[in-house]
Write an enzyme that holds these catalytic residues in place. Structure first.
Site, PDB file in Angstrom:
ATOM      1  N   LYS A  14     -52.682 -13.401  11.472  1.00  0.00           N
ATOM      2  CA  LYS A  14     -51.375 -13.576  10.820  1.00  0.00           C
ATOM      3  C   LYS A  14     -50.214 -13.134  11.713  1.00  0.00           C
ATOM      4  O   LYS A  14     -49.165 -13.789  11.742  1.00  0.00           O
ATOM      5  CB  LYS A  14     -51.331 -12.842   9.487  1.00  0.00           C
ATOM      6  CG  LYS A  14     -51.332 -11.327   9.568  1.00  0.00           C
ATOM      7  CD  LYS A  14     -51.239 -10.705   8.187  1.00  0.00           C
ATOM      8  CE  LYS A  14     -51.288  -9.188   8.273  1.00  0.00           C
ATOM      9  NZ  LYS A  14     -50.157  -8.605   8.990  1.00  0.00           N
ATOM     10  N   THR A  15     -50.384 -12.036  12.453  1.00  0.00           N
ATOM     11  CA  THR A  15     -49.299 -11.553  13.307  1.00  0.00           C
ATOM     12  C   THR A  15     -49.013 -12.558  14.414  1.00  0.00           C
ATOM     13  O   THR A  15     -47.855 -12.836  14.744  1.00  0.00           O
ATOM     14  CB  THR A  15     -49.648 -10.176  13.909  1.00  0.00           C
ATOM     15  OG1 THR A  15     -49.977  -9.274  12.854  1.00  0.00           O
ATOM     16  CG2 THR A  15     -48.472  -9.611  14.692  1.00  0.00           C
TER      17      THR A  15
ATOM     18  N   ASP B  24     -43.649  -9.873   6.504  1.00  0.00           N
ATOM     19  CA  ASP B  24     -45.081  -9.602   6.711  1.00  0.00           C
ATOM     20  C   ASP B  24     -45.590  -8.689   5.593  1.00  0.00           C
ATOM     21  O   ASP B  24     -44.822  -7.939   4.985  1.00  0.00           O
ATOM     22  CB  ASP B  24     -45.259  -8.934   8.075  1.00  0.00           C
ATOM     23  CG  ASP B  24     -46.718  -8.910   8.517  1.00  0.00           C
ATOM     24  OD1 ASP B  24     -47.542  -9.626   7.910  1.00  0.00           O
ATOM     25  OD2 ASP B  24     -47.022  -8.178   9.470  1.00  0.00           O
ATOM     26  N   GLU B  25     -46.892  -8.743   5.334  1.00  0.00           N
ATOM     27  CA  GLU B  25     -47.534  -7.873   4.330  1.00  0.00           C
ATOM     28  C   GLU B  25     -46.811  -7.950   2.977  1.00  0.00           C
ATOM     29  O   GLU B  25     -46.532  -6.932   2.332  1.00  0.00           O
ATOM     30  CB  GLU B  25     -47.580  -6.406   4.819  1.00  0.00           C
ATOM     31  CG  GLU B  25     -48.269  -6.202   6.157  1.00  0.00           C
ATOM     32  CD  GLU B  25     -49.791  -6.316   6.089  1.00  0.00           C
ATOM     33  OE1 GLU B  25     -50.316  -6.727   5.042  1.00  0.00           O
ATOM     34  OE2 GLU B  25     -50.448  -6.027   7.105  1.00  0.00           O
TER      35      GLU B  25
END
Length: 699
Positions: free
Chosen positions: A30-31, A216-217
């Site tokens: 994902k990053t 993110d997250e």
């Protein structure tokens, strides 16, 4: 730039039509996808670097994102706003402080500062801090702020006298902060929202500045973070949220996993892309993770897969007790070392901090280097050192070091000046500080120690620990705080009783002196602080974001993992299952699931059933020495299943009744409960016994 991305990752990078939700499974890159998307937007001219706002949750993650961006677009990365939510909130406050009524030199208070303010307010209001715990009240205020709840809003929910005091302190706390030109950590989220709602023109300016928002997250966002995200993206609607609902494990911090589940409701035209290809684990490990998490009802459907191959089966071991459990882990680590596996590639995971104690002791005996991540070594924890200091003082009242450690722990109003005077008096008289005590609150402390000295000759070590925790006030202080940190510290103190109990079972009735000598040998052992090649010991909460070649998950028992506090609420049980999913997906090549038939935890022997999470994994994926150790997978019961009508006898008190019961229908099925609608309650067990699809009778 797109080289090395799989098809789904490329689709996520290239999509630029509106709101985008990327559900990225564990180890799915994902990053890499997120940073490539930012770089692509800038390189292709969709946005200038300063038009991009990228938000993540930790400074470490923000730094990693910046570093990756620099590798993709060079110096342009410096102009991209990459930060945590709180850092972004601080930027907004610095640029608009006057609109919120603050001076330019406003101060940010850390958690210690805010606790000091709360303590002073409680004292000024004349309340007893032993009853109205400052830390507990400070945390309640923080929780209110994260839920966007002002004192006026909180007032609507106040019922008890305790809550009335919290409200009073909350109002005074907010007044004091404003008068001192100060903000606390929670205000860094709360005040920007207030700024935007009261100043539409300022909100519009930032909406036009940040035309692309990437978060993110997203599963870890709380209410304030969720609202801030919606406000800033409302105009461009070019918002990309990345996360995995199956890895939402921080509800105790206010995180709401439903934010990610509701994304498509918030943005009706949103596109959802699933990143399901895992680059970390073998297919056996992923299959196990998929099988566990599918038992959660509140989740997005996805199925992790990998091209890495099947790999080894998951090893399952049912130990006799917690000592055998630790020794199994050590045996297997030795086998791995014989295959040239390094210690740093091995992790041992557990649900609660207290479980590390036996593992640490056994590893010390074997001279195995380890590190405890996210916590201190068991014997180095403050609460354990405090307890040991009490025991040493009971054994030897001339121990000035131990006395100085605990004379005002917990706080009992004995200040530094009093301690200094006592020390000087002892030096002048040539006695110990304990002997120099003759008046004041310190004399009350001395009397407490004297009582405990007497009890030490009458009680077992384990019983003495309970008396020390009560008489010292340590237990009461931690119970009144009502925070996760205080719960963990209390668990560690309770676990200390397992040490005394084990010592008593091994040595019989022994003196306090013998016990103190024994634990000093353990607690003073070198902790390998300078060696990076060490086994990692940590809770499952601490391991999120990390990966290891070889992973051991210990304590896989009902009441431990899942934790006993989760067994009554389905939502909490689902969070425990997400924790298990996180634990399983940390392993790259090799996974061991371990539990014990009996376990001494918190000084009490428990016989716990095998964790339901193990029974949710197909036996085909598991290797064990004894198939009998594997729990049987429960038979499936569906809603709508019918119970036939039948005649039964049942007894109520001294009376026996004969009655015909109508058909019952299963209306709800969870992992712990089958709910049935039927005409008369006394027939439920009889009816369930006769239903062929039920493997066992439950209440």
């Amino acid at each position: 730039m797109l080289e090395g991305l799989n098809d789904k990752q490329k689709e996520a990078v290239l999509y630029n039509e509106g709101p985008l939700l990327i559900i990225a499974g564990a180890g799915a890159g994902k990053t890499k996808t997120l940073t490539t998307k930012i770089a692509y937007l800038i390189e292709e001219g969709f946005a200038a670097p300063y038009n991009v706002l990228a938000i993540t949750f930790t400074n470490k993650a923000a730094k990693e994102m910046k570093d990756r961006l620099y590798g993709l677009i060079g110096d342009l990365a410096k102009k991209v706003q990459v930060s945590t939510f709180h850092s972004f909130g601080l930027k907004l406050l610095r640029e608009n402080y006057e609109r919120l009524g603050y001076d330019k030199n406003f101060v940010i208070m850390d958690s210690d500062d805010s606790l000091t303010v709360v303590k002073k307010i409680i004292k000024d209001l004349g309340y007893d801090p032993k009853i109205y715990n400052p830390r507990g009240i400070r945390n309640k205020i923080s929780g209110c702020k994260n839920e966007m709840m002002t004192p006026d809003m909180y007032e609507k929910y106040v019922v008890s006298d305790y809550e009335k005091v919290i409200l009073e302190v909350y109002r005074k706390y907010e007044d004091k902060l404003k008068k001192n030109n100060s903000v606390d950590f929670d205000d860094l989220l709360l005040l920007p929202i207030k700024l935007f709602k009261e100043n539409p023109s300022i909100l519009q300016r930032y909406q036009e500045l940040y035309t692309y928002i990437l978060i993110d997250e997203y599963q870890d966002t709380n209410e304030a973070q969720y609202i801030l995200s919606k406000l800033i993206s409302a105009k461009s609607r070019k918002i990309t949220c990345v996360g995995d609902d199956s890895q939402s494990i921080y509800s105790f911090r206010g995180a709401n996993y439903k934010n990610i589940l509701n994304f498509e409701k918030d943005y009706k035209d949103a596109k959802t892309i699933l990143l399901e290809e895992n680059y970390r684990s073998t297919s056996t490990i992923l299959d196990a993770a998929n099988q566990v998490i599918k038992n959660n009802t509140q989740r997005k459907d996805k199925n992790l897969w990998t091209s890495r191959g099947k790999g080894e089966k998951i090893k399952y071991y049912r130990a006799y007790n917690e000592r055998d459990e630790a020794q199994y882990v050590i045996r297997k680590i030795k086998e791995l070392r014989n295959k040239d596996v390094e210690y740093k590639d091995i992790a041992v995971l557990y649900r609660t901090n207290a479980q590390s104690r036996v593992l640490e002791e056994e590893m010390l005996k074997e001279n195995m280097p380890y590190r405890v991540i996210g916590s201190f070594y068991f014997y180095s924890r403050k609460e354990i050192k405090d307890l040991i200091a009490y025991l040493r003082l009971i054994h030897n009242s001339k121990d000035n070091v131990s006395l100085l450690r605990v004379i005002n722990t917990p706080k009992r109003g004995i200040g530094l000046k009093t301690i200094e005077n006592l020390t000087n008096k002892a030096d002048m008289e040539g006695t110990s500080i304990y002997e120099a005590i003759s008046s004041g609150k310190e004399l009350e402390f001395k009397k407490t120690i004297e009582k405990l000295k007497t009890l030490a000759n009458e009680l077992t070590l384990t019983e003495l620990i309970d008396k020390v925790l009560d008489a010292s006030g340590m237990r009461q202080e931690l119970e009144s705080e009502k925070t996760l940190e205080s719960e963990v510290r209390l668990e560690n103190l309770e676990e200390f009783k397992s040490i005394t109990k084990s010592f008593e079972e091994r040595e019989g009735l022994v003196s306090l002196e013998d016990f103190l000598l024994e634990i000093s040998l353990i607690s003073d052992v070198e902790e390998y602080k300078d060696d990076p090649n060490r086994i990692s010991l940590m809770t499952v909460h601490s391991v999120k974001g990390l990966e290891f070649d070889h992973v051991f998950v210990v304590g896989m028992e009902e009441g431990i993992f899942p934790h006993m506090n989760s067994l009554m609420e389905n939502s909490e049980l689902e969070e425990e299952r997400r924790l298990c999913y996180v634990a399983i997906t940390r392993a790259k090549d090799d996974l061991h699931l371990v539990n014990a038939r009996r376990r001494t935890l918190f000084g009490k022997e428990q016989i716990n059933p095998v964790s339901r999470f193990i029974s949710e994994i197909s036996p085909d994926l598991i290797e064990t020495n004894s198939k009998e150790d594997l729990p049987k997978q429960e038979q499936k019961i569906d809603t709508g299943d019918m119970f036939r009508e039948e005649e039964v006898d049942y007894q109520v008190g001294d009376y026996v009744y004969h009655e015909t019961f109508g058909t019952g229908r299963v209306v709800e099925v969870t992992n712990t409960l089958v709910s049935v609608a039927f005409k008369h309650p006394h027939g439920i067990k009889k009816l369930m016994k006769n239903h062929k699809k039920l493997s066992k009778v439950t209440n």
